[in-house]
Design a protein around this motif. Structure first.
Motif, PDB file in Angstrom:
ATOM      1  N   VAL A  30       0.882  -1.162   0.000  1.00 54.88           N
ATOM      2  CA  VAL A  30       0.000   0.000   0.000  1.00 54.88           C
ATOM      3  C   VAL A  30       0.921   1.212   0.000  1.00 54.88           C
ATOM      4  N   GLY A  31       1.055   1.852  -1.153  1.00 54.89           N
ATOM      5  CA  GLY A  31       2.005   2.939  -1.286  1.00 54.89           C
ATOM      6  C   GLY A  31       1.397   4.230  -1.787  1.00 54.89           C
ATOM      7  N   PHE A  32       2.200   5.283  -1.725  1.00 55.32           N
ATOM      8  CA  PHE A  32       1.754   6.594  -2.211  1.00 55.32           C
ATOM      9  C   PHE A  32       2.957   7.365  -2.742  1.00 55.32           C
ATOM     10  N   ILE A  33       2.659   8.345  -3.579  1.00 58.46           N
ATOM     11  CA  ILE A  33       3.684   9.227  -4.137  1.00 58.46           C
ATOM     12  C   ILE A  33       3.200  10.663  -3.988  1.00 58.46           C
ATOM     13  N   ALA A  34       4.057  11.508  -3.422  1.00 60.02           N
ATOM     14  CA  ALA A  34       3.788  12.941  -3.318  1.00 60.02           C
ATOM     15  C   ALA A  34       4.940  13.675  -3.994  1.00 60.02           C
ATOM     16  N   ARG A  35       4.698  14.874  -4.415  1.00 57.59           N
ATOM     17  CA  ARG A  35       5.760  15.712  -4.971  1.00 57.59           C
ATOM     18  C   ARG A  35       6.279  16.637  -3.877  1.00 57.59           C
ATOM     19  N   HIS A  36       7.613  16.740  -3.786  1.00 61.44           N
ATOM     20  CA  HIS A  36       8.261  17.632  -2.832  1.00 61.44           C
ATOM     21  C   HIS A  36       8.995  18.699  -3.626  1.00 61.44           C
ATOM     22  N   LEU A  37       8.838  19.947  -3.222  1.00 63.13           N
ATOM     23  CA  LEU A  37       9.455  21.083  -3.919  1.00 63.13           C
ATOM     24  C   LEU A  37       9.103  21.070  -5.403  1.00 63.13           C
ATOM     25  N   VAL A  38       7.857  20.740  -5.687  1.00 62.67           N
ATOM     26  CA  VAL A  38       7.230  20.755  -7.009  1.00 62.67           C
ATOM     27  C   VAL A  38       7.652  19.589  -7.900  1.00 62.67           C
ATOM     28  N   PHE A  39       8.922  19.212  -7.916  1.00 61.83           N
ATOM     29  CA  PHE A  39       9.402  18.264  -8.920  1.00 61.83           C
ATOM     30  C   PHE A  39       9.742  16.870  -8.394  1.00 61.83           C
ATOM     31  N   THR A  40      10.290  16.774  -7.202  1.00 62.73           N
ATOM     32  CA  THR A  40      10.808  15.503  -6.711  1.00 62.73           C
ATOM     33  C   THR A  40       9.686  14.606  -6.200  1.00 62.73           C
ATOM     34  N   SER A 152      -4.711   1.924  -8.667  1.00 65.58           N
ATOM     35  CA  SER A 152      -4.165   3.260  -8.414  1.00 65.58           C
ATOM     36  C   SER A 152      -5.263   4.302  -8.549  1.00 65.58           C
ATOM     37  N   THR A 153      -5.021   5.419  -7.901  1.00 63.77           N
ATOM     38  CA  THR A 153      -5.893   6.577  -8.018  1.00 63.77           C
ATOM     39  C   THR A 153      -5.095   7.801  -7.579  1.00 63.77           C
ATOM     40  N   GLU A 154      -5.676   8.963  -7.763  1.00 66.24           N
ATOM     41  CA  GLU A 154      -5.065  10.197  -7.304  1.00 66.24           C
ATOM     42  C   GLU A 154      -6.085  10.945  -6.464  1.00 66.24           C
ATOM     43  N   VAL A 155      -5.654  11.448  -5.308  1.00 71.52           N
ATOM     44  CA  VAL A 155      -6.544  12.200  -4.427  1.00 71.52           C
ATOM     45  C   VAL A 155      -5.921  13.557  -4.113  1.00 71.52           C
ATOM     46  N   ASP A 156      -6.771  14.499  -3.740  1.00 72.04           N
ATOM     47  CA  ASP A 156      -6.324  15.800  -3.244  1.00 72.04           C
ATOM     48  C   ASP A 156      -6.281  15.684  -1.720  1.00 72.04           C
ATOM     49  N   ARG A 157      -5.091  15.701  -1.135  1.00 71.61           N
ATOM     50  CA  ARG A 157      -4.947  15.495   0.305  1.00 71.61           C
ATOM     51  C   ARG A 157      -5.695  16.547   1.114  1.00 71.61           C
ATOM     52  N   GLU A 158      -5.834  17.753   0.571  1.00 71.30           N
ATOM     53  CA  GLU A 158      -6.521  18.814   1.303  1.00 71.30           C
ATOM     54  C   GLU A 158      -8.004  18.501   1.481  1.00 71.30           C
ATOM     55  N   ASP A 159      -8.580  17.661   0.593  1.00 68.13           N
ATOM     56  CA  ASP A 159      -9.976  17.252   0.751  1.00 68.13           C
ATOM     57  C   ASP A 159     -10.190  16.465   2.043  1.00 68.13           C
ATOM     58  N   PHE A 160      -9.111  15.883   2.577  1.00 65.28           N
ATOM     59  CA  PHE A 160      -9.184  15.077   3.788  1.00 65.28           C
ATOM     60  C   PHE A 160      -8.627  15.809   5.011  1.00 65.28           C
ATOM     61  N   LYS A 178      -1.873  16.967  -4.765  1.00 69.15           N
ATOM     62  CA  LYS A 178      -2.256  15.696  -5.376  1.00 69.15           C
ATOM     63  C   LYS A 178      -1.329  14.586  -4.896  1.00 69.15           C
ATOM     64  N   ILE A 179      -1.921  13.495  -4.439  1.00 65.40           N
ATOM     65  CA  ILE A 179      -1.182  12.333  -3.969  1.00 65.40           C
ATOM     66  C   ILE A 179      -1.639  11.128  -4.777  1.00 65.40           C
ATOM     67  N   ARG A 180      -0.685  10.405  -5.313  1.00 71.92           N
ATOM     68  CA  ARG A 180      -1.005   9.191  -6.066  1.00 71.92           C
ATOM     69  C   ARG A 180      -0.947   7.999  -5.117  1.00 71.92           C
ATOM     70  N   ILE A 181      -1.981   7.201  -5.126  1.00 65.81           N
ATOM     71  CA  ILE A 181      -2.051   5.987  -4.320  1.00 65.81           C
ATOM     72  C   ILE A 181      -1.834   4.800  -5.252  1.00 65.81           C
ATOM     73  N   GLU A 182      -0.928   3.900  -4.871  1.00 65.23           N
ATOM     74  CA  GLU A 182      -0.636   2.726  -5.690  1.00 65.23           C
ATOM     75  C   GLU A 182      -0.672   1.474  -4.813  1.00 65.23           C
ATOM     76  N   LEU A 183      -1.421   0.481  -5.270  1.00 71.53           N
ATOM     77  CA  LEU A 183      -1.598  -0.765  -4.534  1.00 71.53           C
ATOM     78  C   LEU A 183      -1.144  -1.942  -5.389  1.00 71.53           C
ATOM     79  N   GLU A 184      -0.441  -2.851  -4.772  1.00 65.29           N
ATOM     80  CA  GLU A 184      -0.104  -4.138  -5.390  1.00 65.29           C
ATOM     81  C   GLU A 184      -0.577  -5.189  -4.391  1.00 65.29           C
ATOM     82  N   ILE A 185      -1.520  -6.002  -4.806  1.00 67.45           N
ATOM     83  CA  ILE A 185      -2.232  -6.858  -3.871  1.00 67.45           C
ATOM     84  C   ILE A 185      -2.183  -8.327  -4.289  1.00 67.45           C
TER      85      ILE A 185
END
Length: 190
Positions: A30-40, A152-160, A178-185
């Motif tokens: 159960v993973g996620f990806i966020a962008r730090h300093l716009v690009f990373t 996978s999906t993408e959510v707006d963290r501020e909505d939560f 925007k946070i990308r959620i990625e699942l491998e099950i």
């Protein structure tokens, strides 16, 4: 005694046999990806989670319920993990779990599906749709029937209510909304 089939074919598509499946946590992510300093891209995951998948005779009547232990978050950097657990983000002391309960499943053609459900973070519930891909169905070397999925999906963290951020001199922000959620099950038939 004759073994029940691991798969079935409906509409020309091979699907897992109907039944109840539970997550194999040793082989699921159960993973996620966020962008730090716009690009990373900063990748993280939760190490403790549980889910039950009910695969129905009619696939569109299938359902999923999942719970994630927020305190099990790891990004590979302990200071960042501590900040994510703080009230600035997940506030794990007051909101120790994240939950998902499906509300609908629709075929998207081939082995692709749309799994819609209610995602609850910090006691805020929003509907999300995951792009779900059935990767296969097999029996492992120990005789366990498994269904393999990626989603996978993408959510707006501020909505939560995860609204912490810092504005950069360049005009961007430190953490993406925007946070990308990625699942491998791997799910094991019970």
């Amino acid at each position: 005694m004759t073994a029940l089939p691991t798969t079935r074919v409906l509409g020309g598509q091979e699907l897992p046999a109907a039944g109840t499946y539970t997550l194999d946590p040793a082989h699921s992510t159960v993973g996620f990806i966020a962008r730090h300093l716009v690009f990373t891209k900063v990748r993280g995951r939760f190490a403790e989670f549980d889910a039950t998948v009910h695969i129905a005779d009619v696939p569109s009547e299938s359902s999923v319920e999942a719970t994630i232990n927020v305190a099990s978050i790891t990004t590979g950097q302990s200071d960042r993990d501590a900040h994510l657990l703080s009230p600035d983000f997940f506030d794990a002391e007051h909101y120790p779990t994240i939950s998902f309960r499906s509300t609908g499943v629709q075929t998207a053609g081939g082995s692709s599906w749309k799994l819609t459900g209610d995602l609850t973070i910090r006691d805020v519930t929003k509907s999300v749709t995951l792009d779900l891909e059935l990767q296969g169905v097999l029996t492992d070397p120990f005789g366990n029937d498994k269904a393999l999925f990626e989603a996978s999906t993408e959510v707006d963290r501020e909505d939560f209510g995860l609204t912490y951020n810092q504005v950069l001199e360049s005009g961007g922000v430190m953490v993406s909304k925007k946070i990308r959620i990625e699942l491998e099950i791997q799910a094991v038939k019970q």
